[in-house]
Design a protein around this motif. Structure first.
Motif, short mmCIF file in Angstrom:
data_model
loop_
_atom_site.label_atom_id
_atom_site.label_comp_id
_atom_site.label_asym_id
_atom_site.label_seq_id
_atom_site.Cartn_x
_atom_site.Cartn_y
_atom_site.Cartn_z
N VAL A 85 0.84 -1.21 0.00
CA VAL A 85 0.00 0.00 0.00
C VAL A 85 0.88 1.26 0.00
CG1 VAL A 85 -1.73 1.32 1.27
CG2 VAL A 85 -1.92 -1.16 1.15
N ILE A 86 1.95 1.21 0.77
CA ILE A 86 2.83 2.38 0.85
C ILE A 86 3.46 2.67 -0.51
CG2 ILE A 86 4.95 3.27 1.89
CD1 ILE A 86 4.03 1.57 4.39
N LYS A 87 3.80 1.61 -1.23
CA LYS A 87 4.34 1.80 -2.59
C LYS A 87 3.31 2.48 -3.48
CE LYS A 87 7.99 -1.11 -4.13
NZ LYS A 87 8.48 -2.45 -4.40
N HIS A 88 2.06 2.03 -3.33
CA HIS A 88 0.99 2.67 -4.10
C HIS A 88 0.86 4.14 -3.73
CE1 HIS A 88 -0.57 -0.64 -6.36
NE2 HIS A 88 -0.79 -1.39 -5.28
N PHE A 89 0.92 4.42 -2.45
CA PHE A 89 0.85 5.82 -2.00
C PHE A 89 1.96 6.62 -2.66
CE2 PHE A 89 -1.31 4.90 2.38
CZ PHE A 89 -2.53 4.84 1.74
N PHE A 90 3.14 6.02 -2.70
CA PHE A 90 4.29 6.73 -3.28
C PHE A 90 4.00 7.10 -4.73
CE2 PHE A 90 8.54 7.20 -5.10
CZ PHE A 90 9.17 7.95 -4.13
N SER A 91 3.42 6.16 -5.48
CA SER A 91 3.18 6.52 -6.88
C SER A 91 1.94 7.39 -7.06
CB SER A 91 3.13 5.28 -7.79
OG SER A 91 2.28 4.33 -7.25
N GLY A 147 6.08 19.84 15.53
CA GLY A 147 5.13 19.01 16.27
C GLY A 147 4.61 17.77 15.57
N THR A 148 5.14 17.46 14.40
CA THR A 148 4.67 16.24 13.73
C THR A 148 5.70 15.76 12.71
OG1 THR A 148 2.75 15.21 12.65
CG2 THR A 148 3.40 17.38 11.85
N ILE A 149 5.52 14.52 12.26
CA ILE A 149 6.40 14.03 11.20
C ILE A 149 5.55 13.64 9.99
CG2 ILE A 149 8.28 13.20 12.66
CD1 ILE A 149 7.13 10.38 12.40
N ALA A 150 6.19 13.57 8.84
CA ALA A 150 5.50 13.11 7.64
C ALA A 150 6.53 12.44 6.74
CB ALA A 150 4.83 14.27 6.92
N TYR A 151 6.05 11.82 5.68
CA TYR A 151 6.95 11.15 4.75
C TYR A 151 6.86 11.85 3.40
CZ TYR A 151 7.36 7.80 8.47
OH TYR A 151 7.63 7.24 9.68
N TRP A 152 8.03 12.18 2.86
CA TRP A 152 8.10 13.04 1.70
C TRP A 152 8.56 12.27 0.47
CZ3 TRP A 152 12.88 15.80 -0.20
CH2 TRP A 152 12.57 16.84 -1.10
N LYS A 153 7.87 12.47 -0.64
CA LYS A 153 8.34 11.92 -1.90
C LYS A 153 9.23 12.98 -2.52
CE LYS A 153 6.71 10.37 -6.44
NZ LYS A 153 5.60 9.71 -7.15
N PRO A 154 10.54 12.72 -2.60
CA PRO A 154 11.47 13.77 -3.04
C PRO A 154 11.04 14.37 -4.36
CG PRO A 154 12.67 11.84 -2.33
CD PRO A 154 11.22 11.45 -2.36
N SER A 155 11.26 15.68 -4.47
CA SER A 155 10.90 16.34 -5.72
C SER A 155 11.96 16.00 -6.77
CB SER A 155 10.81 17.84 -5.51
OG SER A 155 11.98 18.30 -4.90
N LEU A 156 11.58 16.14 -8.01
CA LEU A 156 12.52 15.83 -9.09
C LEU A 156 13.76 16.71 -9.00
CD1 LEU A 156 10.33 15.25 -12.24
CD2 LEU A 156 11.86 13.63 -11.11
N LYS A 157 13.50 17.95 -8.57
CA LYS A 157 14.57 18.92 -8.47
C LYS A 157 15.67 18.41 -7.53
CE LYS A 157 13.52 22.76 -6.53
NZ LYS A 157 12.80 23.99 -6.23
#
Lengths: 302, 302
Positions: free
Chosen positions: B252-258, B288-298
């Motif tokens: 599911v996480i892979k799907h989220f990534f795409s 106050g929180t964490i998140a997971y980032w899909k790196p930008s192309l840049k």
């Protein structure tokens, strides 16, 4: 505005009147608290704590506060020390002593926020060092505590310049060093270095004070500087900053400091940073409580 | 993370007893973390202990150690861990459950999108609330974006896609009627601005808010349907993956990534982590929180 040279910064820092002497029990107590927990003599801690009325009163006060109090709050110094635990005693001790470094009217930034950040960073540095099995977690604690002493030098020797920087940082919610660079042309890292050199601090402490915002510039102690840099950022993101939050996202693992630390401590790679953050979160309130109670009692005394 | 979102009951419990927690709960805590990704720091173990106590009563189990058996012995353990997770996350479905997440969205993510608007063909922000349950989360997100509609997002189109597996939850979500408990973290200002009173102590989400949200039934395990979820700037998926085994979770996480645009963010529950499940996302700290980032192309670091 012409930016002063490092020699000029040094000259002005040298003219700072001596800061108040630290209580006599501080050093022996810190030495004692640095020992492995199972070797520390509680009786000796209690004896030293009881020796300084201000510290003793503060320990009792915090131990009896809502955060720590059990069904029956402790009535003796011994009871207070036991229910607080050694590390909390250390935090109280440092806040008590350091809270008096500057008279209330000399502060250009909120002293409670300053000590919350300093103590918070000290704690995070120690936890971080322990997690990656770095050689000296206590050293990490000390440098974490001292990394921002440049702000004290700013308050004492650069009053006119520092005021607008504080105002700008809090108004624009940007990192302090950015605001300092923009308004003064130099930062607490420069003034802190001058102060640390004047106080003859060890070289690694000087490196941390001078380069925790410019990690790649450190001349020695690279991994210690990197550790403090990361802990400092983490504190500012976890509610242990300077009383305002910097609205931005921080990618610690992409920071140059992470790579520097990883080179020396490969175990950093296995650190569960999310869990580490969750664990910090619960220490945040404890630290805030210790600091705010130290400052409210200071306010009561004056 | 704890920034003003802690329920009152939690505070009472911390200073109430002060009794040490049975070490078996540390073991249960670690088991829960390994299987679900939900982490309870030591100061919050009483929440876990409370959940265990309710389960033990239900099962007629007398000691925590005996209950450990229920959680680990093959036949029933998966079901029991699920029941326990239900207990731990109970009460987490309410509007504005995590203010730091909302702040990160408004003050950092939306701000970042607007700053990069030249690179976008369409001025549109798109958010997916995955596992939206009875609608509290998507409406919170919608209100937060609406607050920016005259500011940062002026001239932008905002879209929230909310999905859940459960048809009945979706029906409730679509109706958009909440009681005071679900609105306990919602300010009076928002209540007046975005809700219409609907009978005794009930509030109806206004049409203005509803217009932003599209509800759909979706099974996150359905690999073909999930492929259609594209072009997201952020995904919120709180306390949903905790029920999945690690293989499905990773999928599911892979799907989220795409599903995410480059530079997009994935938010999980407030004490939930992705540790060791995915190495494409970068862990990012917000205040106050964490998140997971899909790196930008840049950034060029995919």
């Amino acid at each position: 505005v012409t930016t002063p040279t490092s020699a000029q910064i040094g000259d002005r820092v040298k003219r700072i009147e001596t800061v108040p002497a630290i209580p006599a029990v501080l050093l022996p107590l810190l030495e004692l608290l640095k020992m492995p927990a199972d070797q520390v003599s509680i009786d000796e801690v209690v004896r030293l704590v009881a020796h300084d009325k201000a510290i003793a009163a503060q320990c009792l006060r915090v131990a009896r506060s809502a955060l720590f109090a059990r069904a029956r709050p402790p009535e003796s110094i011994q009871g207070a020390v036991i229910s607080l635990g050694l590390r909390r005693v250390e935090d109280i001790l440092l806040t008590c002593c350091l809270g008096q470094v500057l008279p209330a009217n000399e502060w250009l930034l909120d002293p409670a926020a300053f000590w919350t950040h300093s103590l918070g960073c000290a704690m995070v540095c120690r936890k971080f060092a322990e997690r990656i099995a770095a050689a000296d977690a206590e050293k990490a604690y000390t440098v974490g505590l001292l990394h921002d002493i440049g702000f004290l030098a700013n308050c004492l020797a650069f009053t006119k310049e520092f005021g607008p920087a504080v105002e700008r940082a809090t108004r624009e919610q940007i990192p302090f060093d950015e605001a300092e660079r923009a308004t003064m042309g130099f930062t607490h890292c420069d003034t802190g270095r001058a102060l640390a050199e004047q106080w003859n601090f060890p070289d690694d402490v000087i490196q941390v004070i001078a380069h925790h915002h410019t990690v790649k510039g450190s001349e020695t102690a690279h991994s210690l500087v990197a550790l403090v840099h990361l802990s400092d950022l983490l504190c500012r993101m976890c509610g242990l900053g300077y009383g305002y939050c910097e609205p931005r996202g921080v990618d610690l693992m992409d920071d140059a400091a992470w790579a520097i630390l990883l080179k020396e401590y490969p175990s950093l790679d296995g650190v569960d940073l999310a869990r580490f953050t969750f664990e910090l979160d619960e220490s945040v309130e404890g630290i805030r409580d210790v600091v705010s109670s130290a400052f409210s009692s200071a306010a009561m005394r004056s | 993370m704890t920034v003003g979102t802690q329920p009152e009951s939690a505070k009472i419990a911390t200073d109430g007893s002060g009794e040490p927690v049975d070490p078996i709960f540390l073991q249960i805590r670690d088991l829960v973390y390994r299987t679900s990704g939900i982490f309870q720091p030591e100061g919050k173990l009483y929440l876990l202990a409370g959940g265990c106590a309710r389960r033990m009563k239900e099962l007629g189990v007398r000691t925590p150690r005996e209950y450990w058996g229920n959680l680990t012995v093959q036949a029933a353990r998966d079901g029991e861990i699920r029941e326990l997770l239900n207990e731990i996350t109970i009460g987490e479905t309410c509007l504005f459950r995590s203010q730091p997440q909302v702040d990160a969205l408004r003050k950092v993510i939306v701000k970042g999108l607007v700053a990069e608007e030249v690179r976008r063909a369409v001025k549109r922000v798109r958010i997916w609330s995955a596992g939206c349950s009875t609608g509290e989360e998507p409406y919170t997100l919608a209100i937060s974006l609406l607050e920016e509609s005259e500011g940062l997002l002026k001239g932008w189109k905002a879209e929230i896609v909310a999905t859940d597996l459960n048809d009945r939850s979706i029906e409730t979500a679509k109706a958009g009627i909440y009681g005071e408990y679900a609105l306990r973290f919602t300010s009076d200002y928002f209540k007046q601005k975005y809700f219409v009173p609907a009978g005794e102590k009930k509030f109806h989400v206004s049409d203005e808010v509803k217009k932003l949200v599209t509800f759909r039934r979706l099974n996150l395990q359905d690999n073909s349907k999930i492929l259609f979820m594209k072009g997201m700037d952020a995904i919120f998926c709180c306390n949903v993956l905790i029920y999945f085994d690690s293989v499905s979770k990773a999928r599911v996480i892979k799907h989220f990534f795409s599903s995410l645009n480059f530079g997009g963010y994935l938010f999980l529950g407030t004490s939930e982590s992705l540790f060791q499940l995915n190495d494409q996302f970068h862990l990012v700290h917000f205040p106050g929180t964490i998140a997971y980032w899909k790196p930008s192309l840049k950034a060029g670091r995919l």
